[in-house]
Design an enzyme around this catalytic site. Structure first.
Site: not given
Ligand code: UD1
Ligand code: MG
Length: 455
Positions: A17, A158, A372, A409
């Protein structure tokens, strides 16, 4: 003995996104990559080591995460994105090195306050096995809900898996979860993926820990600290919050801002006391402003040192390598690059100074240009103390103007000017008496002939 703590920072998201050719966590807030905000907060909270879970741009992300902190950062790759629980387990070998606490942070949530991290680690020290940082969401849609009973956290549900009743809860998981380093691998391995998204949810750790009679608690942090970045619009929202905090910090430390909302700061902007910053000023990286200096409106500074009591702008541009000594003045529509301007020297109007050293008390007239660049190389211009450069002069570098010298000047100066000498390097003026009137009469006669021909 002090507790040891490992931060596992998740930064392997696809970030589709963001619509970007680079990893989301390399985008900046306050001119610092998101990931660096997170690792800096971890270091400030007393974390001993960072395990960085990376996906794309692994090398650049690791470098950005490590810059400016003195704790080690070890990168591990997550090639398939299978959820936050899976991501944390990528750091298994580092977790196995043995830490009292493991704290999970998100690389795309840069506003986290080291104080909140410390509070979570303190809770662990007080006997909680799992500590979750939660916040009261104005709109909880999409977040994991914190389900509490008798002051204890019993589950994180979740959004997609929650019942209508659970969805009514506004206490949400901010994503920062701290747990026992000794129990970590066993808890993480117990996480399954039987849920609405088919992902390994880190949040399941709460119910797993509860089933083992471990103690789970949630502590509350401000919602703004938990802001995550998924789109450029969210990046801009985070920037706003960060800027407001940075400006507030600067004002509390003795900087006057007439219209703080229009001033943009960098993570490393440094101010002495009694600095005044007028509206619409941009601070790029690496700017230090000495006590009592004034930055007038619409100025743009980057990689510059502004001495005590100096005055900049309005409409001045200081580029990297600028060093202004105390009481120096750089006025409107002047650009300074890689140059030292001595104490009390004045560069007041419409001037370009690049690759130069200007001595104390020198006066650089309007429209002076240091030439320069010869198309191939950059050359140095040295302007001596107390010298005077007349308006609209071109100083063709390499060139040296001696102390106390004058340049007439409109000169194009191509040879060094000795100390206390006067250089005039322009065509000598010739006045032709009455010649203007003769020209005017000729033009009038010409116009009259043309008008007669038309009628
Ligand atoms: C997650 C939490 C949710 C919380 C929310 C807050 C879980 C299951 N859910 O949801 O409870 O309210 O964050 O913002 O943890 N990432 C990885 N590898 C992966 C998956 C994710 O590196 O396989 C990283 C993402 O880049 C991100 C972070 O982990 O920085 C969170 O992942 P995201 O998919 O945003 O989780 P949410 O669904 O928002
Ligand atoms: Mg998210």
């Amino acid at each position: 003995m002090a507790r040891t703590c490992l931060a596992v920072v998740l930064a392997a998201g696809d970030a589709t996104r963001m619509k970007s050719s680079k990893s989301k966590v390399l985008h900046t807030v306050g001119n610092l990559p998101l990931i660096a905000h997170v690792t800096h907060a971890a270091a400030a909270a007393g974390v001993d080591k960072v395990a960085l879970v990376v996906g794309r741009d692994a090398e650049a992300v690791t470098k950005a995460a490590s810059n400016g902190i003195d704790i080690p950062v070890s990168a591990v790759e997550q090639t398939e994105r299978k959820g936050t629980g899976h991501a944390v387990l990528m750091a298994r070998d580092i977790i196995a090195e043995g830490f009292d606490d493991v704290v999970v942070l998100y690389g795309d949530a840069p506003l986290i306050d080291p104080g909140s991290l410390k509070a979570a680690i303190t809770e662990r020290g007080n006997g909680a096995d799992v500590v979750v940082l939660g916040f009261r969401a104005a709109d909880p849609t999409g977040y994991g809900r914190l389900i509490e009973r008798d002051g204890a956290l019993v589950a994180i549900r979740e959004h997609k898996d929650a019942t209508a009743e659970e969805r009514a809860i506004d206490f949400c998981n901010g994503g920062i979860i701290t747990f026992s380093g000794r129990e970590a691998i066993s808890l993480l391995e117990a996480i399954g993926n039987d849920n609405a998204k088919g992902e390994f949810y880190l949040t399941d750790i709460v119910e797993i820990a509860r089933a083992r009679d471990l103690k789970c608690v949630a502590i509350e942090a401000p919602e703004a600290d938990m802001m995550g970045c998924n789109t450029r619009a969210e990046l801009a929202d985070i920037e706003q919050v960060w800027q407001a905090r940075a400006r507030h910090g600067a004002m509390m430390a003795g900087v006057s801002m007439i219209d703080p909302g229009s001033v943009f700061l960098s993570h490393d902007t440094k101010f002495g006391t009694d600095v005044t910053v007028e509206p619409n000023v941009w601070f790029g990286p690496g700017v230090t402003v000495g006590a009592g200096a004034t930055i007038h409106a619409f100025s743009h500074l980057e990689g510059a040192v502004v001495g005590e009591g100096a005055m900049i702008g309005p409409f001045a541009r200081l580029r990297p390598g600028t060093e202004l000594a105390e009481r120096a003045k750089v006025g409107n529509f002047c650009e300074i690059k890689k140059a030292k301007v001595g104490a009390g020297a004045k560069v007041n109007h419409l001037t370009y100074i690049g690759d130069a050293v200007i001595g104390a008390g020198a006066n650089i007239g309007a429209g002076t240009i240091t030439c320069n660049y010869d198309g191939l190389n950059k050359h140095l211009t040295e302007i001596g103390e107390g010298s005077f450069i007349g308006s609209n002069s071109s100083l063709v570098a390499p060139i040296k103007i001696g102390n106390g010298a004058y340049v007439g000047s409109g000169s194009v100066v191509t040879e060094d000017v000795p100390e206390d000498a006067l250089a005039i390097a322009r065509a000598r003026q010739e006045n032709k008496p009455g010649r203007a009137r003769v020209l005017r009469d000729k033009i009038a006669a010409f116009k009259a002939r043309k008008n007669n021909a038309k009628t």
